[in-house]
Write an enzyme that holds these catalytic residues in place. Structure first.
Site, mmCIF file in Angstrom:
data_model
loop_
_atom_site.group_PDB
_atom_site.id
_atom_site.type_symbol
_atom_site.label_atom_id
_atom_site.label_comp_id
_atom_site.label_asym_id
_atom_site.label_seq_id
_atom_site.Cartn_x
_atom_site.Cartn_y
_atom_site.Cartn_z
ATOM 1 N N SER A 53 0.822 -1.200 0.000
ATOM 2 C CA SER A 53 0.000 0.000 0.000
ATOM 3 C C SER A 53 0.862 1.259 0.000
ATOM 4 O O SER A 53 1.851 1.349 0.725
ATOM 5 C CB SER A 53 -0.881 -0.014 1.248
ATOM 6 O OG SER A 53 -1.617 1.180 1.312
ATOM 7 N N GLY A 104 2.094 11.070 4.665
ATOM 8 C CA GLY A 104 1.029 11.540 5.556
ATOM 9 C C GLY A 104 -0.363 11.156 5.081
ATOM 10 O O GLY A 104 -1.319 11.914 5.278
ATOM 11 N N ASN A 131 -6.415 -0.646 1.689
ATOM 12 C CA ASN A 131 -5.787 -0.284 2.955
ATOM 13 C C ASN A 131 -6.597 0.853 3.565
ATOM 14 O O ASN A 131 -6.920 1.820 2.885
ATOM 15 C CB ASN A 131 -4.339 0.144 2.675
ATOM 16 C CG ASN A 131 -3.585 0.516 3.928
ATOM 17 O OD1 ASN A 131 -3.828 1.564 4.524
ATOM 18 N ND2 ASN A 131 -2.657 -0.320 4.330
ATOM 19 N N CYS A 162 0.738 3.423 10.551
ATOM 20 C CA CYS A 162 1.411 4.478 9.792
ATOM 21 C C CYS A 162 2.185 5.383 10.739
ATOM 22 O O CYS A 162 1.622 5.943 11.677
ATOM 23 C CB CYS A 162 0.407 5.320 9.014
ATOM 24 S SG CYS A 162 1.218 6.631 8.095
ATOM 25 N N ILE A 223 6.131 -6.060 7.535
ATOM 26 C CA ILE A 223 6.045 -4.946 8.456
ATOM 27 C C ILE A 223 5.747 -3.633 7.723
ATOM 28 O O ILE A 223 6.041 -3.514 6.529
ATOM 29 C CB ILE A 223 7.378 -4.770 9.249
ATOM 30 C CG1 ILE A 223 8.549 -4.502 8.313
ATOM 31 C CG2 ILE A 223 7.650 -5.964 10.117
ATOM 32 C CD1 ILE A 223 9.885 -4.230 8.995
#
Lengths: 335, 251
Positions: A53, A104, A131, A162, A223
């Site tokens: 993603s 972001g 996602n 995130c 991860i």
């Protein structure tokens, strides 16, 4: 890159004899059929390779370079309830064998995604993993409901990891109870396969993996990026617009392989492994560590056809090593 | 550097760029976006002009004639020459003059008059003056240290040109402070134009959202969580060339 149909033509016809028995004896030895298909927590994939993603847009960006029909799945950019503008620039910095990013979660919002981006993806015979991220449990619940009602969404990957947003990201993913709570809320609102994407920025990834498994996740993705930083010694200021960023690329691969190994041995859920996979050898390493499927991220930026090369390379490795089912490789390094 | 790449050259337009892999290893990992400095449709070659600033560009400079190079492209939205313009002002700062050359050729081809202003730190950093003069294009120079031409910023030369009243459009590429000055200057005179921007880039195809610039959001479609009156556009696919009136450059 050979398709199954082409394999038949690889063997020159003049090798065939008139005796049918000779021909039968030869064929399996030349090209054994291999099964690349995997099941990731209810998501059936024709091969174990998807995109990470945030590195593959919504698909069309890479269509000139990748046959989207050949991917095991397409994982699209993180989507939130409301549109997000993202962080100031610079949003990317190069580090040895890696990159730091602080995008972001810039995205047009879930409604825009469903109306404008999803129809394009329905043209392809490839499952779509969406996602999702949110500021609050209510956000996650609402995004989940909207996507679950949309045609063409095959699975949800829940981003609780995130590192680049104040809320809705790692805050959830680094706290066991919060992480489990997000997964529970998403689970209550969908029947779609639910993949929990975990943060490596924790003391014990196995503990958090166990909690999200109990909360109802069907699979684990790991991860996400490792929190990192770069300082410009000329200006004496942080280089990135958001001060810190997430490290990806080959630099983090050994950490990712280790975490996949630890988690796969402790938690009985299929794992989508990722972290610096650049080629088929890297992908196979993750599968051997226990990943049922893998995601290609940063490599797309370096080689836009990376996912295609990796699918072909896994198939070749299986043929070269007499492996007929890719599932036989999953966790094979434990034995 | 000149690269023989006929399929890519055939599609190339002024202002576009290619994404270049500088190493076959992992450091540097990312490709480098480099603008097209020359497009030779006949020979099937593009030329790339770059300044050696880090490892990537140093590796490029160390390549030998005949070596193979991995280039992706042409990428991005290049310059468009609007109908009806008669006299263009072309402003390049430093290495920013590189993408302006194919444009200058095109303007000449269309019979549009042009004045080219080149700015740089010093005479050593002025690029392409001779080629432009050979092409018969009017060139004026500004250097910070006065070692060639006017001593001072190229924006000052631009102001003289514009207040002289002759150009009806402008094109520019250079460092952000120069572009910022130029945008504000041309706005004051009501002169429209296009600017080519630079930003740290990842994928080059609009997927990663690393190379964004602030753009005045179109009314009614502000994708905003803070109502600051801008949206981020992608330099790699929405640009690198933007309408000057659209972009917001930070200091």
């Amino acid at each position: 890159m050979t398709k199954p149909a082409d394999n038949l033509t690889d063997k020159p016809a003049d090798n065939l004899t008139d005796n049918p028995a000779d021909n039968l004896a030869v064929k399996p030895a030349v090209k054994p059929a291999v099964n690349l298909g995997v099941n990731l927590g209810g998501l059936q994939m024709k091969n174990p390779v998807t995109t990470a993603s945030g590195t593959f847009g919504f698909g069309p960006e890479y269509a000139p370079y990748v046959d989207l029909n050949r991917l095991g799945a397409i994982t699209v950019k993180g989507t939130t309830l409301e549109p997000r503008k993202g962080n100031p620039t610079p949003r990317i910095a190069e580090t040895p064998a890696g990159i730091l990013n602080c995008i972001g979660l810039q995205n047009p919002g879930v409604d825009h995604f469903i109306a404008e981006d999803l129809p394009y993806l329905r043209n392809y015979d490839t499952p779509v993993i969406v996602n999702i991220a949110g500021n609050s449990l209510d956000d996650y619940a609402e995004v989940t409901r909207r996507l679950s009602g949309a045609q063409g969404v095959s699975a949800l990957e829940v981003n609780i990891s995130c590192p680049n947003v104040k809320q809705g990201g790692m805050v959830f993913g680094t706290d066991c109870l919060m992480a489990a709570e997000v997964i529970r809320v998403v689970r209550e609102n969908t029947k779609l396969p639910l993949i929990a994407k975990l943060s490596p920025n924790v003391t014990d990834i196995v503990e958090i993996a166990g909690r999200v498994a109990e909360a109802g996740a069907d699979a684990l993705a790991l991860i996400n990026t490792l929190l990192g930083m770069k300082i410009d010694i000329r200006t004496r200021k942080p280089f990135l617009g958001n001060t810190m960023g997430g490290l990806s690329g080959p630099a983090i691969r050994p950490v990712a392989v280790r975490m996949v190994w630890q988690t796969a041995r402790a938690v009985r859920l299929p794992i989508l492994g990722m972290g610096g996979i650049m080629n088929a050898e890297d992908a196979i390493e993750f599968i051997l560590a226990g990943a049922a499927a893998v995601a290609v991220g940063t490599a797309n930026f370096v080689n836009p056809g990376a996912a295609m090369d990796i699918i072909a390379g896994i198939e070749q490795y299986m043929k070269d090593n007499g492996v007929t089912d890719v599932n036989d490789l999953v966790g094979a390094a434990w034995k | 550097m000149r690269v023989y790449v006929p399929q890519l050259t055939k599609l190339a337009k002024p202002g576009q760029f290619v994404h270049v892999r500088c190493s076959s290893g992992l450091d540097p990992l990312l490709r480098r976006p480099i603008s097209l400095h020359g497009i030779d449709y006949g020979k099937g070659t593009i030329s790339l002009l770059y300044q050696v600033v880090g490892t990537g560009t140093r590796l490029l400079a160390e390549m030998a004639p005949g070596d193979e190079i991995d280039v992706m492209g042409p990428l991005g939205k290049g310059f468009t020459v609007p109908d009806g313009i008669k006299k263009a002002l072309v402003v390049g700062g430093g290495i920013g003059v590189a993408p302006l050359f194919p444009l200058i050729h095109s303007l000449k081809h269309y019979g549009i008059q042009q004045t080219v202003l080149l700015g740089a730190r010093s005479a050593d950093f002025i690029i392409g003056r001779e080629q432009l003069e050979l092409l018969g294009v009017k060139v004026k120079i500004a250097t910070d240290d006065g070692s060639l031409g006017y001593k001072g910023f190229v924006t000052r030369l631009a102001e003289d040109e514009i207040s002289g009243g002759t150009p009806d459009y402008f094109f520019a590429c250079g460092p952000n402070p120069m572009l910022k000055g130029l945008i504000s200057l041309t706005k004051g005179f009501g002169l429209s134009g296009q600017v080519s921007l630079e930003e740290y880039m990842g994928c080059g195809v609009g997927a990663c959202l690393a190379c964004v610039c602030k753009s005045k959001a179109a009314a009614g479609r502000e994708p905003d969580d803070s109502a600051e009156g801008f949206e981020y556009k992608k330099v790699c696919v929405d640009g690198p060339v933007f309408e000057a009136s659209e972009v917001i450059l930070d200091d």
